[in-house]
Design an enzyme around this catalytic site. Structure first.
Site, PDB file in Angstrom:
ATOM      1  N   ARG A 101       0.832  -1.358   0.153  1.00  0.00           N
ATOM      2  CA  ARG A 101       0.042  -0.009   0.134  1.00  0.00           C
ATOM      3  C   ARG A 101       0.847   1.329  -0.019  1.00  0.00           C
ATOM      4  NH1 ARG A 101      -4.152   0.237  -2.404  1.00  0.00           N
ATOM      5  NH2 ARG A 101      -2.673   2.148  -3.331  1.00  0.00           N
ATOM      6  N   LYS A 136       3.188  24.471  -1.363  1.00  0.00           N
ATOM      7  CA  LYS A 136       1.845  23.969  -1.215  1.00  0.00           C
ATOM      8  C   LYS A 136       1.998  22.515  -1.348  1.00  0.00           C
ATOM      9  CE  LYS A 136      -0.355  28.131  -2.596  1.00  0.00           C
ATOM     10  NZ  LYS A 136      -1.190  28.910  -3.541  1.00  0.00           N
ATOM     11  N   LYS A 168       7.418  38.131   1.278  1.00  0.00           N
ATOM     12  CA  LYS A 168       5.731  38.335   0.793  1.00  0.00           C
ATOM     13  C   LYS A 168       5.218  39.559   1.410  1.00  0.00           C
ATOM     14  CE  LYS A 168       4.052  34.121   0.395  1.00  0.00           C
ATOM     15  NZ  LYS A 168       4.147  34.095  -1.134  1.00  0.00           N
ATOM     16  N   GLU A 198       7.501  39.623  -3.488  1.00  0.00           N
ATOM     17  CA  GLU A 198       6.470  39.643  -4.126  1.00  0.00           C
ATOM     18  C   GLU A 198       5.526  41.066  -4.321  1.00  0.00           C
ATOM     19  OE1 GLU A 198       3.392  36.370  -2.690  1.00  0.00           O
ATOM     20  OE2 GLU A 198       2.672  38.197  -1.904  1.00  0.00           O
ATOM     21  N   ASP A 219       2.410  38.354  -8.455  1.00  0.00           N
ATOM     22  CA  ASP A 219       1.174  37.615  -7.790  1.00  0.00           C
ATOM     23  C   ASP A 219       0.217  38.049  -7.985  1.00  0.00           C
ATOM     24  OD1 ASP A 219       0.440  35.177  -6.073  1.00  0.00           O
ATOM     25  OD2 ASP A 219       0.055  37.148  -4.616  1.00  0.00           O
TER      26      ASP A 219
END
Length: 280
Positions: A101, A136, A168, A198, A219
């Site tokens: 598995r 992510k 960011k 960003e 962005d």
């Protein structure tokens, strides 16, 4: 060039995955199958795609029992079609069943990522732009996800927060603006570190350009704004486009002339490739 799986790095992950899945023991297999029983199993593909993770699967079986023989019929990066046998597994069936598995979970996920990455790369092949991943990823799977992106033809962004500087929007808000953020970082960063920032509009872009960013992440900006940014930059800074980019719109972003396109969809919305294991 096909990247190599770093066995030293992934060993700790595989051991934790096996511990999670097997627990103290596989009571069903241990009650039914004597350890001396040997057999041959085949890993079969059920849909077209790009294979990634065969070396990982081999390592899982080797950790479970070094006497297991894993014979690859393909290599990572190969295109496969339904019905293809991509590997043969021989040895004691008890540990093979225990690892089945986990092996399929990783192989299916990694192959799905590699397949989608290759698809995006093919879509933008006429343009001088690279596809890259993001952070992510599911916790504990980042190494495997990033490897699969590279197998599919993409490039890897920063691996973690210690890997590269990326200022960011929340950083910018907290320190009072783009000029202040870049000034502070440039004063303290090592000479070996590039600085990415960003921005979300052309005014911010021009400020980032003025105060010496090495890479500017555009962005969630419109195609029109990105085209203007590319024209203003004149190749003096690396430009990265990001924000809800997938197969439906990636060509439009590639046509703007940016250098890099980052896609969270490569890893946060994985469609697994259908792969199964058959036991003789």
């Amino acid at each position: 060039m096909i990247p190599l799986v770093d066995k030293f790095v992934i060993k700790k992950y595989i051991e934790s995955y096996l511990e999670e899945d097997i627990g103290w023991s596989d009571i069903t297999t241990d009650l039914l199958i004597d350890y001396e029983v040997k057999s041959t199993s085949y890993i079969k593909v059920k849909e077209e795609g790009i294979i990634a993770g065969l070396d990982v699967v081999e390592m899982i079986f080797q950790l479970l029992d070094p006497s297991i023989t894993f014979s690859k019929k393909n290599k990572d990066g190969d295109k496969v079609i339904p019905g293809d046998i991509i590997a043969e597994v021989k040895g004691p069936i008890n540990p093979i069943l225990k690892g089945e598995r986990l092996c399929l979970n990783l192989l299916q996920r990694m192959s799905g990522i590699a397949t989608y990455t290759r698809h995006l790369c093919n879509l933008i092949k006429p343009y001088n732009v690279k596809v890259t991943d993001t952070r992510k990823t599911a916790p504990g799977l980042r190494y495997f996800d990033r490897y699969a992106v590279a197998i599919g033809g993409g490039v890897n962004h920063r691996y973690n927060l210690s890997d590269a500087i990326l200022i960011k929007d929340n950083h910018i808000k907290l320190v009072g603006g783009i000029k202040e953020a870049l000034t502070r970082v440039k004063a303290k960063a090592s000479h070996t570190q590039k600085i990415e920032i960003e921005v979300q509009n052309l005014n911010q872009f021009q400020e980032a350009l003025k105060y010496g960013a090495d890479i500017i992440l555009l962005d969630n900006m419109t195609i029109d704004s990105i085209q203007k940014a590319v024209k203003i930059a004149q190749g003096n800074v690396i430009l990265e486009a990001s924000g809800n980019i997938d197969e439906s719109n990636i060509v439009s972003f590639a046509k703007t002339g940016v250098d890099v396109i980052s896609c969270g969809s490569l890893t946060h919305s994985v469609k697994a490739l259908d792969v199964s294991m058959m036991i003789e």
